[in-house]
Write an enzyme that holds these catalytic residues in place. Structure first.
Site, PDB file in Angstrom:
ATOM      1  N   CYS A   6       0.478   3.331   3.175  1.00  0.00           N
ATOM      2  CA  CYS A   6       1.157   2.722   4.329  1.00  0.00           C
ATOM      3  C   CYS A   6       2.660   2.976   4.242  1.00  0.00           C
ATOM      4  O   CYS A   6       3.316   3.231   5.257  1.00  0.00           O
ATOM      5  CB  CYS A   6       0.862   1.228   4.406  1.00  0.00           C
ATOM      6  SG  CYS A   6      -0.803   0.850   5.010  1.00  0.00           S
ATOM      7  N   HIS A  11      -9.643  13.690   0.434  1.00  0.00           N
ATOM      8  CA  HIS A  11      -9.048  14.748  -0.385  1.00  0.00           C
ATOM      9  C   HIS A  11      -9.475  16.107   0.179  1.00  0.00           C
ATOM     10  O   HIS A  11     -10.653  16.304   0.494  1.00  0.00           O
ATOM     11  CB  HIS A  11      -9.550  14.656  -1.823  1.00  0.00           C
ATOM     12  CG  HIS A  11      -9.135  13.426  -2.563  1.00  0.00           C
ATOM     13  ND1 HIS A  11      -8.083  13.394  -3.441  1.00  0.00           N
ATOM     14  CD2 HIS A  11      -9.638  12.170  -2.548  1.00  0.00           C
ATOM     15  CE1 HIS A  11      -7.953  12.179  -3.950  1.00  0.00           C
ATOM     16  NE2 HIS A  11      -8.895  11.414  -3.427  1.00  0.00           N
ATOM     17  N   HIS A  62      -8.814   7.739   2.514  1.00  0.00           N
ATOM     18  CA  HIS A  62      -8.200   9.060   2.590  1.00  0.00           C
ATOM     19  C   HIS A  62      -9.224  10.104   2.207  1.00  0.00           C
ATOM     20  O   HIS A  62     -10.146   9.838   1.440  1.00  0.00           O
ATOM     21  CB  HIS A  62      -6.968   9.150   1.689  1.00  0.00           C
ATOM     22  CG  HIS A  62      -7.232   8.736   0.272  1.00  0.00           C
ATOM     23  ND1 HIS A  62      -7.322   7.405  -0.104  1.00  0.00           N
ATOM     24  CD2 HIS A  62      -7.449   9.464  -0.846  1.00  0.00           C
ATOM     25  CE1 HIS A  62      -7.563   7.336  -1.404  1.00  0.00           C
ATOM     26  NE2 HIS A  62      -7.659   8.580  -1.878  1.00  0.00           N
ATOM     27  N   ASN A  80     -13.371   9.207  -2.234  1.00  0.00           N
ATOM     28  CA  ASN A  80     -13.755   8.278  -3.296  1.00  0.00           C
ATOM     29  C   ASN A  80     -13.823   6.879  -2.705  1.00  0.00           C
ATOM     30  O   ASN A  80     -12.893   6.438  -2.024  1.00  0.00           O
ATOM     31  CB  ASN A  80     -12.728   8.323  -4.436  1.00  0.00           C
ATOM     32  CG  ASN A  80     -12.714   9.662  -5.139  1.00  0.00           C
ATOM     33  OD1 ASN A  80     -13.750  10.307  -5.281  1.00  0.00           O
ATOM     34  ND2 ASN A  80     -11.551  10.108  -5.567  1.00  0.00           N
ATOM     35  N   CYS A 124       0.846  -1.202   0.000  1.00  0.00           N
ATOM     36  CA  CYS A 124       0.000   0.000   0.000  1.00  0.00           C
ATOM     37  C   CYS A 124       0.877   1.246   0.000  1.00  0.00           C
ATOM     38  O   CYS A 124       1.692   1.449   0.907  1.00  0.00           O
ATOM     39  CB  CYS A 124      -0.919  -0.003   1.221  1.00  0.00           C
ATOM     40  SG  CYS A 124      -1.805   1.557   1.427  1.00  0.00           S
ATOM     41  N   ASP A 162      -0.973  16.083  -2.446  1.00  0.00           N
ATOM     42  CA  ASP A 162      -1.195  15.092  -3.498  1.00  0.00           C
ATOM     43  C   ASP A 162      -0.126  15.261  -4.571  1.00  0.00           C
ATOM     44  O   ASP A 162       0.215  16.370  -4.966  1.00  0.00           O
ATOM     45  CB  ASP A 162      -2.598  15.268  -4.095  1.00  0.00           C
ATOM     46  CG  ASP A 162      -3.036  14.057  -4.899  1.00  0.00           C
ATOM     47  OD1 ASP A 162      -3.965  13.368  -4.455  1.00  0.00           O
ATOM     48  OD2 ASP A 162      -2.443  13.802  -5.978  1.00  0.00           O
ATOM     49  N   HIS A 193      -6.728   2.698   0.457  1.00  0.00           N
ATOM     50  CA  HIS A 193      -6.423   3.054   1.864  1.00  0.00           C
ATOM     51  C   HIS A 193      -7.206   4.337   2.079  1.00  0.00           C
ATOM     52  O   HIS A 193      -6.930   5.354   1.409  1.00  0.00           O
ATOM     53  CB  HIS A 193      -4.903   3.257   2.008  1.00  0.00           C
ATOM     54  CG  HIS A 193      -4.440   3.638   3.387  1.00  0.00           C
ATOM     55  ND1 HIS A 193      -3.367   3.030   4.015  1.00  0.00           N
ATOM     56  CD2 HIS A 193      -4.888   4.576   4.264  1.00  0.00           C
ATOM     57  CE1 HIS A 193      -3.175   3.573   5.212  1.00  0.00           C
ATOM     58  NE2 HIS A 193      -4.086   4.528   5.380  1.00  0.00           N
ATOM     59  N   HIS A 249      -4.380   1.153   8.231  1.00  0.00           N
ATOM     60  CA  HIS A 249      -4.850   0.754   6.905  1.00  0.00           C
ATOM     61  C   HIS A 249      -6.254   0.177   6.939  1.00  0.00           C
ATOM     62  O   HIS A 249      -6.520  -0.807   7.617  1.00  0.00           O
ATOM     63  CB  HIS A 249      -3.918  -0.306   6.290  1.00  0.00           C
ATOM     64  CG  HIS A 249      -4.337  -0.683   4.901  1.00  0.00           C
ATOM     65  ND1 HIS A 249      -3.821  -0.091   3.778  1.00  0.00           N
ATOM     66  CD2 HIS A 249      -5.286  -1.547   4.471  1.00  0.00           C
ATOM     67  CE1 HIS A 249      -4.409  -0.596   2.713  1.00  0.00           C
ATOM     68  NE2 HIS A 249      -5.310  -1.485   3.103  1.00  0.00           N
TER      69      HIS A 249
HETATM   70  P1  AMP Z   1      -8.066   8.242  -5.035  1.00  0.00           P
HETATM   71  O1  AMP Z   1      -8.095   8.236  -6.540  1.00  0.00           O
HETATM   72  O2  AMP Z   1      -9.290   8.856  -4.404  1.00  0.00           O
HETATM   73  O3  AMP Z   1      -7.749   6.870  -4.469  1.00  0.00           O
HETATM   74  O4  AMP Z   1      -6.904   9.210  -4.627  1.00  0.00           O
HETATM   75  C1  AMP Z   1      -5.580   8.799  -4.579  1.00  0.00           C
HETATM   76  C2  AMP Z   1      -4.742  10.042  -4.686  1.00  0.00           C
HETATM   77  O5  AMP Z   1      -3.452   9.718  -4.230  1.00  0.00           O
HETATM   78  C3  AMP Z   1      -4.614  10.583  -6.110  1.00  0.00           C
HETATM   79  O6  AMP Z   1      -5.076  11.924  -6.156  1.00  0.00           O
HETATM   80  C4  AMP Z   1      -3.111  10.475  -6.381  1.00  0.00           C
HETATM   81  O7  AMP Z   1      -2.632  11.563  -7.126  1.00  0.00           O
HETATM   82  C5  AMP Z   1      -2.531  10.456  -4.973  1.00  0.00           C
HETATM   83  N1  AMP Z   1      -1.259   9.803  -4.841  1.00  0.00           N
HETATM   84  C6  AMP Z   1      -0.909   8.585  -5.305  1.00  0.00           C
HETATM   85  N2  AMP Z   1       0.363   8.298  -4.949  1.00  0.00           N
HETATM   86  C7  AMP Z   1       0.796   9.345  -4.217  1.00  0.00           C
HETATM   87  C8  AMP Z   1       2.031   9.657  -3.565  1.00  0.00           C
HETATM   88  N3  AMP Z   1       3.074   8.826  -3.594  1.00  0.00           N
HETATM   89  N4  AMP Z   1       2.136  10.840  -2.908  1.00  0.00           N
HETATM   90  C9  AMP Z   1       1.082  11.684  -2.873  1.00  0.00           C
HETATM   91  N5  AMP Z   1      -0.098  11.455  -3.462  1.00  0.00           N
HETATM   92  C10 AMP Z   1      -0.241  10.300  -4.137  1.00  0.00           C
END
Ligand code: AMP
Length: 111
Positions: free
Chosen positions: A7, A101, A99, A86, A4, A30, A97, A46
């Site tokens: 994680c 936004h 989160h 989402n 993950c 992000d 995982h 997680h």
């Molecule tokens: P979701 O599509 O709702 O699962 O959002 C996942 C978000 O995580 C997306 O907006 C990605 O741009 C962001 N993301 C993925 N990998 C990373 C990372 N290593 N550092 C920061 N953001 C990330």
């Protein structure tokens, strides 16, 4: 969850732009911002979906939501912000995982 990405960020195994951290959550920028300010509030524990959220996890998320207003200046969303969660791949969840936004920093469309 060894595979993950969030994680790994929580564990410090991959880098992130961390804006806030406490014992329960981190807030990072992000990596692919969809707004002038785009941050992610990530519970350290997680779990992927709201339906996996028991009372204890729900309290972590509740406390996270209560902390966000105090972080407005740090995040750069003093003029308002939008929260998005989402749920599931069909809804655009790419990281399984949970989160939140945090989007702001400019007028956001309401489409
Ligand atoms: P979701 O599509 O709702 O699962 O959002 C996942 C978000 O995580 C997306 O907006 C990605 O741009 C962001 N993301 C993925 N990998 C990373 C990372 N290593 N550092 C920061 N953001 C990330």
């Amino acid at each position: 969850m060894n595979d993950c990405v969030f994680c790994k960020i929580v564990a410090g195994e991959i880098p992130s732009q961390k804006l806030y951290e406490d014992e329960e959550i981190i807030v990072i920028r992000d990596i692919e911002p969809k707004a002038k300010v785009h941050c992610l509030c990530i519970p350290k524990e997680h779990f992927a979906l709201l339906e996996e959220m028991d009372e204890r996890r729900a309290l972590i998320v509740k406390r996270a939501l209560q902390k966000i207003p105090a972080l407005k200046k740090t995040l750069g969303v003093e003029d308002g912000f939008r929260l998005v969660v989402n749920q599931g791949t069909n809804a655009g969840q790419s990281v399984p995982h949970l989160h939140i936004h945090i989007l702001g920093g400019e007028p956001l469309p309401w489409e």
